[in-house]
Design a protein around this motif. Structure first.
Motif, PDB file in Angstrom:
ATOM      1  N   SER A  16       0.797  -1.206   0.049  1.00 39.87           N
ATOM      2  CA  SER A  16      -0.004  -0.092  -0.085  1.00 39.87           C
ATOM      3  C   SER A  16       0.900   1.306   0.062  1.00 39.87           C
ATOM      4  O   SER A  16       1.930   0.974   0.562  1.00 39.87           O
ATOM      5  N   ARG A  66      -9.854  -0.936  -4.562  1.00 35.46           N
ATOM      6  CA  ARG A  66      -8.184  -1.088  -4.211  1.00 35.46           C
ATOM      7  C   ARG A  66      -7.933   0.556  -4.127  1.00 35.46           C
ATOM      8  O   ARG A  66      -6.843   0.568  -2.998  1.00 35.46           O
ATOM      9  N   PHE A  67      -8.381   1.514  -4.440  1.00 35.25           N
ATOM     10  CA  PHE A  67      -8.044   2.919  -4.319  1.00 35.25           C
ATOM     11  C   PHE A  67      -9.087   3.692  -3.725  1.00 35.25           C
ATOM     12  O   PHE A  67     -10.358   3.345  -3.976  1.00 35.25           O
ATOM     13  N   MET A  82      -3.920   3.739  -1.850  1.00 37.99           N
ATOM     14  CA  MET A  82      -3.798   2.654  -2.785  1.00 37.99           C
ATOM     15  C   MET A  82      -3.323   1.123  -2.048  1.00 37.99           C
ATOM     16  O   MET A  82      -2.300   1.360  -1.502  1.00 37.99           O
ATOM     17  N   LEU A  85      -1.547  -2.884  -4.481  1.00 39.71           N
ATOM     18  CA  LEU A  85      -1.076  -2.680  -5.616  1.00 39.71           C
ATOM     19  C   LEU A  85      -0.480  -3.865  -6.529  1.00 39.71           C
ATOM     20  O   LEU A  85       0.185  -4.770  -5.976  1.00 39.71           O
ATOM     21  N   ASP A  89       0.184  -0.935 -11.776  1.00 40.87           N
ATOM     22  CA  ASP A  89       0.025   0.412 -11.046  1.00 40.87           C
ATOM     23  C   ASP A  89       1.024   1.330 -11.239  1.00 40.87           C
ATOM     24  O   ASP A  89       0.871   2.454 -10.869  1.00 40.87           O
ATOM     25  N   VAL A 123       5.702  -0.193  -8.458  1.00 43.89           N
ATOM     26  CA  VAL A 123       5.290  -1.409  -7.873  1.00 43.89           C
ATOM     27  C   VAL A 123       6.095  -2.627  -8.300  1.00 43.89           C
ATOM     28  O   VAL A 123       6.195  -3.028  -9.607  1.00 43.89           O
TER      29      VAL A 123
END
Length: 125
Positions: A16, A66-67, A82, A85, A89, A123
Motif C-alpha cells: 500500500s 483498491r484505491f 492505494m 498494488l 499500477d 510497484v
C-alpha cells in the motif's frame, strides 16, 4: 491554483501507499479534483475523482475497491490510498482539478486544466 503532490515511492506488489496533494489558491469545496496517472509509453488516465461539493467519488473499474480518494478540509488536501498494488499500477501519479467542473465523473472523463507535478509510484513484482 497550485497542487503539490507527494508520497510516491517503491513498494512490493500487494503493498500500500498513500499519496497526498496539497491545494492552494482555491478551496476544496466546489470544484472536482482527482488523481491521474501516466505509465511509460501509455496515455494519461484517471484513477479517482472527487466532487468536493457533495463528496461523490468516481473510480474506473481497474482500481475500484483498491484505491480510495479522500479529502481533509482543514488542510485543503486530498489523498489517494492505494491498496493491493500491482506492477501495472507503476506510473507517475498527478493530482488535477478544473475550477469549472464539479462532477467527479466529468472530471475523470475530461482533461483537467490545472495539474500538480507528478509523483512516481513503482510497484515491484
Amino acid at each position: 491554483v497550485q497542487l503539490q503532490a507527494s508520497g510516491g515511492g517503491l513498494v512490493q506488489a500487494g503493498g500500500s501507499l498513500r499519496l497526498s496533494c496539497a491545494a492552494s489558491g482555491f478551496t476544496l469545496n466546489r470544484p472536482a479534483i482527482g488523481w491521474f496517472r501516466q505509465a511509460p509509453g501509455k496515455e494519461r488516465e484517471a484513477v479517482a475523482c472527487l466532487s468536493t461539493n457533495n463528496d461523490i467519488t468516481y473510480y474506473p473499474d481497474f482500481v475500484r475497491d483498491r484505491f480510495t480518494i479522500s479529502r481533509d478540509k482543514t488542510k485543503n488536501t486530498i489523498y489517494l490510498q492505494m491498496d493491493n498494488l500491482r506492477p501495472e499500477d507503476t506510473a507517475v501519479y498527478y493530482c488535477a482539478t478544473d475550477l469549472g467542473r464539479f462532477s467527479s465523473y466529468d472530471l475523470c472523463h475530461s482533461r483537467p486544466t490545472d495539474w500538480g507535478q507528478g509523483t512516481l509510484v513503482t510497484v515491484s513484482s
